[in-house]
Motif scaffolding. Structure first.
Motif, PDB file in Angstrom:
ATOM      1  N   UNK A 257      36.174  90.063  38.260  1.00 40.46           N
ATOM      2  CA  UNK A 257      35.098  89.393  39.003  1.00 40.46           C
ATOM      3  C   UNK A 257      35.196  89.728  40.486  1.00 40.46           C
ATOM      4  N   UNK A 258      36.386  89.643  41.046  1.00 36.35           N
ATOM      5  CA  UNK A 258      36.557  89.925  42.476  1.00 36.35           C
ATOM      6  C   UNK A 258      36.279  91.398  42.787  1.00 36.35           C
ATOM      7  N   UNK A 259      36.931  92.304  42.066  1.00 38.44           N
ATOM      8  CA  UNK A 259      36.814  93.738  42.388  1.00 38.44           C
ATOM      9  C   UNK A 259      35.391  94.243  42.193  1.00 38.44           C
ATOM     10  N   UNK A 260      34.683  93.746  41.195  1.00 32.16           N
ATOM     11  CA  UNK A 260      33.311  94.221  40.962  1.00 32.16           C
ATOM     12  C   UNK A 260      32.355  93.776  42.062  1.00 32.16           C
ATOM     13  N   UNK A 261      32.775  92.822  42.884  1.00 30.15           N
ATOM     14  CA  UNK A 261      31.957  92.336  43.995  1.00 30.15           C
ATOM     15  C   UNK A 261      32.512  92.776  45.355  1.00 30.15           C
ATOM     16  N   UNK A 262      33.527  93.622  45.327  1.00 25.95           N
ATOM     17  CA  UNK A 262      34.103  94.120  46.567  1.00 25.95           C
ATOM     18  C   UNK A 262      34.890  93.078  47.331  1.00 25.95           C
ATOM     19  N   UNK A 263      35.362  92.053  46.637  1.00 26.34           N
ATOM     20  CA  UNK A 263      36.131  90.979  47.266  1.00 26.34           C
ATOM     21  C   UNK A 263      37.614  91.319  47.154  1.00 26.34           C
ATOM     22  N   UNK A 264      38.340  91.178  48.267  1.00 23.01           N
ATOM     23  CA  UNK A 264      39.750  91.527  48.240  1.00 23.01           C
ATOM     24  C   UNK A 264      40.588  90.753  49.237  1.00 23.01           C
ATOM     25  N   UNK A 265      41.816  91.198  49.378  1.00 18.91           N
ATOM     26  CA  UNK A 265      42.785  90.570  50.281  1.00 18.91           C
ATOM     27  C   UNK A 265      42.208  90.548  51.695  1.00 18.91           C
ATOM     28  N   UNK A 266      42.360  89.415  52.356  1.00 23.23           N
ATOM     29  CA  UNK A 266      41.872  89.244  53.718  1.00 23.23           C
ATOM     30  C   UNK A 266      40.496  88.606  53.794  1.00 23.23           C
ATOM     31  N   UNK A 267      39.757  88.603  52.671  1.00 24.06           N
ATOM     32  CA  UNK A 267      38.451  87.936  52.665  1.00 24.06           C
ATOM     33  C   UNK A 267      38.647  86.425  52.702  1.00 24.06           C
ATOM     34  N   UNK A 268      37.652  85.716  53.232  1.00 28.61           N
ATOM     35  CA  UNK A 268      37.729  84.273  53.364  1.00 28.61           C
ATOM     36  C   UNK A 268      36.812  83.606  52.360  1.00 28.61           C
ATOM     37  N   UNK A 269      37.335  82.590  51.692  1.00 35.46           N
ATOM     38  CA  UNK A 269      36.575  81.797  50.734  1.00 35.46           C
ATOM     39  C   UNK A 269      36.137  80.511  51.429  1.00 35.46           C
ATOM     40  N   UNK A 270      34.846  80.217  51.349  1.00 35.17           N
ATOM     41  CA  UNK A 270      34.312  78.957  51.877  1.00 35.17           C
ATOM     42  C   UNK A 270      34.399  77.934  50.764  1.00 35.17           C
ATOM     43  N   UNK A 271      35.369  77.050  50.854  1.00 31.78           N
ATOM     44  CA  UNK A 271      35.660  76.113  49.767  1.00 31.78           C
ATOM     45  C   UNK A 271      34.769  74.878  49.774  1.00 31.78           C
ATOM     46  N   UNK A 272      34.275  74.491  50.919  1.00 30.20           N
ATOM     47  CA  UNK A 272      33.413  73.325  50.996  1.00 30.20           C
ATOM     48  C   UNK A 272      34.088  72.032  50.572  1.00 30.20           C
ATOM     49  N   UNK A 273      35.383  71.934  50.804  1.00 25.98           N
ATOM     50  CA  UNK A 273      36.119  70.723  50.404  1.00 25.98           C
ATOM     51  C   UNK A 273      36.176  69.736  51.550  1.00 25.98           C
TER      52      UNK A 273
END
Length: 116
Positions: A100-116
């Motif tokens: 899921x991550x690699x097919x979307x170009x998401x990798x180490x160093x990217x930031x996730x907006x958790x909305x918590x």
């Protein structure tokens, strides 16, 4: 719960108790495309996961308290001989379908907006 990584949205169940974290995605036979599980902890720790009773090939991303991805590991179904570790202290982990991550170009160093 909805989280975002760049332009991508992911719908996650939240595992925020020891019981929910221990069960995780065990015993499930499938996981919808843009869904996953977010594991949350009270503070940053070295996190360790394994695939006991987990039938779905998964990827796991470990995140710092600020939501930065420190590493992503591919996890093999039902293989209890392997432990998947955060490479840095992590407060969160996200499990999704494998690639899921690699097919979307998401990798180490990217930031996730958790909305918590």
């Amino acid at each position: 719960h909805e989280i975002s990584i760049g332009e991508h949205t992911l719908y996650v169940e939240i595992a925020d108790t020891p019981q929910k974290s221990q069960k995780g995605l065990m015993y499930r036979k499938s996981l919808p495309e843009n869904q996953g599980m977010l594991f949350t902890y009270p503070k940053e720790f070295p996190l360790v996961f394994w695939m006991k009773n987990t039938y779905i090939p998964l990827d796991i991303a470990f995140l710092t308290e600020d939501g930065i991805i420190t590493n992503i590991e591919q996890m093999k179904p039902l293989d209890t001989s392997v432990r998947y570790n955060s490479k840095a202290l992590a407060k969160y982990a996200i499990e999704v379908n494998q690639n899921w991550f690699s097919s979307r170009g998401i990798g180490v160093g990217d930031t996730v907006e958790l909305g918590l």
